[in-house]
Structures are given as structure tokens and as C-alpha cells.
Scaffold this motif. Structure first.
Motif, short mmCIF file in Angstrom:
data_model
loop_
_atom_site.label_atom_id
_atom_site.label_comp_id
_atom_site.label_asym_id
_atom_site.label_seq_id
_atom_site.Cartn_x
_atom_site.Cartn_y
_atom_site.Cartn_z
N VAL A 18 46.84 17.83 -1.11
CA VAL A 18 46.76 19.17 -1.69
C VAL A 18 47.44 20.15 -0.74
CG1 VAL A 18 45.21 21.02 -2.46
CG2 VAL A 18 44.61 18.61 -2.87
N SER A 19 48.39 20.92 -1.26
CA SER A 19 49.13 21.91 -0.46
C SER A 19 48.55 23.29 -0.74
CB SER A 19 50.62 21.88 -0.81
OG SER A 19 51.16 20.60 -0.60
N ILE A 20 48.20 24.02 0.32
CA ILE A 20 47.47 25.28 0.19
C ILE A 20 48.21 26.39 0.92
CG2 ILE A 20 45.32 26.50 0.70
CD1 ILE A 20 43.93 23.73 0.59
N ALA A 71 36.47 12.12 5.69
CA ALA A 71 37.69 11.34 5.49
C ALA A 71 38.78 12.27 4.94
CB ALA A 71 37.42 10.19 4.53
N VAL A 72 39.16 13.22 5.78
CA VAL A 72 40.17 14.22 5.43
C VAL A 72 41.19 14.27 6.56
CG1 VAL A 72 40.60 16.65 4.87
CG2 VAL A 72 38.45 15.57 4.17
N THR A 73 42.46 14.35 6.23
CA THR A 73 43.50 14.54 7.23
C THR A 73 44.30 15.79 6.89
OG1 THR A 73 45.03 13.12 5.99
CG2 THR A 73 43.72 12.08 7.73
N CYS A 74 44.93 16.34 7.92
CA CYS A 74 45.75 17.55 7.77
C CYS A 74 47.17 17.20 8.23
CB CYS A 74 45.17 18.70 8.60
SG CYS A 74 46.06 20.25 8.49
N PRO A 75 47.99 16.66 7.33
CA PRO A 75 49.31 16.19 7.75
C PRO A 75 50.27 17.29 8.18
CG PRO A 75 49.07 15.99 5.37
CD PRO A 75 47.72 16.35 5.91
N ARG A 76 50.10 18.50 7.64
CA ARG A 76 51.00 19.61 8.01
C ARG A 76 50.20 20.90 8.05
NH1 ARG A 76 55.95 19.74 4.02
NH2 ARG A 76 56.71 21.29 5.51
N THR A 120 57.18 19.59 -1.47
CA THR A 120 55.95 19.19 -2.14
C THR A 120 56.01 19.65 -3.59
OG1 THR A 120 53.52 19.35 -2.11
CG2 THR A 120 54.74 21.29 -1.46
N ASP A 121 55.25 18.97 -4.44
CA ASP A 121 55.27 19.32 -5.86
C ASP A 121 53.98 19.97 -6.32
OD1 ASP A 121 53.56 17.20 -5.71
OD2 ASP A 121 54.56 15.95 -7.20
#
Length: 304
Positions: free
Chosen positions: A181-183, A133-138, A218-219
């Protein structure tokens, strides 16, 4: 019948979409991404790509150096006809394109190896979404980031100089209904000395505090560093901690995570969820992401 006179199939379209997402792929990478359960030494994908190459939808770049066993893999990117086809579908494609420059880039073997290794991590991120249940929006590979570099001022003695901060990739993962989460990916190949690495850390620290948030909307930020060996991993942790202390930004140590794990040597779930990542400010390893509570039954691929 030549593919140039035949309609593009759903499989062809999926391959072209994958190339538009990552820009560069080998047949092995495309097969791992699109057909993870097909263990045929990439023969099916090689046949599909060859047809698209012959029809000038895909550009075959120079082969990489031959491995110890097997044939040298080719690198592929979109050709003009493939770009036009995707643009007609409404896919955003960078307008500037010269096949000669693509081939020249492929001839720089260390540079291309670096890009492809970064793509391996991005593929692992997309593959994680198939079973959990993981998505990759960007998702932005290095080539996209290079078109819009963010420059920061780094103090060097009595002067300052502008440095472009360009990660090897940037993506977002959302696990279940948790915050995204932004990586930012930094792929280390143990080619930089301490001075170069610490300048990179200084640049990332200034980038994270200032222009990053506005530019990426993103923050939050995790700088995920993939090192080739445990020894190199530990060295990078020491250098990172020292540079952050020098910059009086030790509070940013928590956004740096370093691993020597390879996405090729394990399932994506282990790469992202297991405690394989180390922070400069604590000794116990962490997971890059907290795992979801359930596993999805449906297998799917996030096209761009």
C-alpha cells in the motif's frame, strides 16, 4: 575521552541512520523510535545526542517554543561529520548542506512544527513494523520530496497554472504477503481556507491520475490526511467531495482518507488498523490498513 577521538558505537550509528532517514528529529522522537520501552523522559537519548553534537556529527538547531511544562525541545539534524561518516558506509546523503540554512529553517516555527508532526506519522509507520508482520520498503519525508517536485496543470477559469504537488511524506507498507500500500501523507493544521484546500485536492487528483504512477513506480495510492479535530476532519471531507465533483473526478474519492487521530495519542497499530479514517464517499469509518493475522515476537527497526 571526547567522542571525536572515540569510535562510533552501534547506538551512535543507529541514531545517525535515523537522522538520515527523517532529516529532523527531537530527542523525544528519537527515543520513541529507537527505545520505545525506555520511559526515562528521554534522558538517555539526550545524553547520546549531546555527545554526537559535541563531536559535530549532529547539528543542534534552535529550540522550539517551550511547552507549558518542561524544557523547550531542540531539533537535530545531521552535521557535516555525520554526513561524511554515513556516506563512507554507503548511505545515500544529499550533497548540498549549509548549517546556516538548517538553522534558518528551524527558526520558522510553524514550518518546523509541521515537519515534525509529519515525522511523528512516519515514525509510527516504522514502529508498526516492530511488532507486526509489516514492512516499510520505501519511505520519503517531505524534504526528499521537495527536491524532486512534480508539477501539474490546474485549470483556473479560462487559464491554467502549474502547481507543485509535494506531500508531507510518502511511504509504503506491506502487511504480511498482501499487495504493498502506497501512502501520501497530508498533515493539516487548520491553517488553510476552503479555496486553498480545494486547490490542493485538485492538484492531488491530477497528480494521482497522471505523473504520480511513473514518478513513484507504483499503481496504487492512498492520500492519508491527518486533521487536528473532528470538526476540521468533517470540513475537509465536505470540501474534498465538492472539489472532486467539480473536477468530474468523484471516482477518486476512495483514495482520500481523513482522520483526526494523532499518532502520539495511541499505539501505531491502532492508528493504522482501527476504523479511524473517513472517506468523502461513505459515512462509515475505515482502517488505513487491514491488520495482519499474526503479531511478530521479534522487535526490529528498519534502518534506511
Amino acid at each position: 575521552m571526547l567522542l571525536s577521538t572515540a569510535p562510533i558505537t552501534e547506538t551512535d550509528r543507529t541514531i545517525l541512520l535515523a537522522l538520515s532517514r527523517y532529516h529532523y528529529l527531537t530527542a523525544a522522537q528519537a527515543s520513541r523510535l529507537l527505545y520505545p520501552t525506555l520511559f526515562d523522559d528521554n534522558r538517555y537519548m539526550q545524553r547520546r545526542i549531546k555527545k554526537l553534537v559535541d563531536a559535530q556529527y549532529i547539528l543542534r538547531l534552535r529550540a522550539l517554543p517551550a511547552p507549558r511544562y518542561g524544557q523547550a525541545p531542540h531539533v537535530f539534524t545531521l552535521h557535516q561529520r555525520g554526513r561524511q561518516y554515513l556516506q563512507a558506509l554507503g548511505v545515500s546523503i544529499q550533497p548540498y548542506f549549509r548549517p546556516s540554512e538548517e538553522r534558518q529553517a528551524a527558526e520558522n516555527n510553524p514550518f518546523m512544527f509541521h515537519r515534525l508532526a509529519a515525522v511523528d506519522v512516519l515514525i509510527a509507520a516504522d514502529s508498526l513494523c516492530r511488532d507486526f508482520a509489516v514492512t516499510c520498503p520505501r519511505l520519503l519525508p517531505e524534504r526528499d520530496l521537495r527536491h524532486h517536485p512534480i508539477r501539474v496543470d490546474i485549470a483556473t477559469g479560462q487559464a491554467t497554472r502549474k502547481v507543485a504537488v509535494i506531500p508531507d511524506g510518502w511511504f509504503q507498507l506491506t502487511v504480511s504477503n498482501r499487495p504493498t500500500v502506497s501512502i501520501a501523507l497530508e498533515l493539516d493544521r487548520a491553517t488553510e481556507d476552503q479555496k486553498a484546500w480545494r486547490q490542493k485536492v485538485a492538484g492531488y487528483a491530477i497528480w494521482a491520475e497522471g505523473p504520480y504512477r511513473e514518478a513513484f513506480e507504483t499503481d496504487n495510492l492512498t492520500i492519508a490526511v491527518v486533521a487536528p479535530t473532528p470538526q476540521r476532519r468533517n470540513q475537509l471531507l465536505i470540501w474534498t467531495r465538492a472539489e472532486l465533483a467539480k473536477q468530474e473526478r468523484s471516482s477518486l474519492a476512495e483514495i482520500f482518507l481523513v482522520t483526526d487521530a494523532s499518532p502520539l495519542g495511541m499505539r501505531p497499530a491502532r492508528f493504522f488498523f482501527d476504523r479511524l479514517w473517513y472517506s468523502p464517499h461513505q459515512s462509515e469509518p475505515l482502517g488505513l490498513l487491514d491488520p495482519p493475522e499474526t503479531r511478530l515476537r521479534e522487535v526490529f527497526y528498519h534502518a534506511p
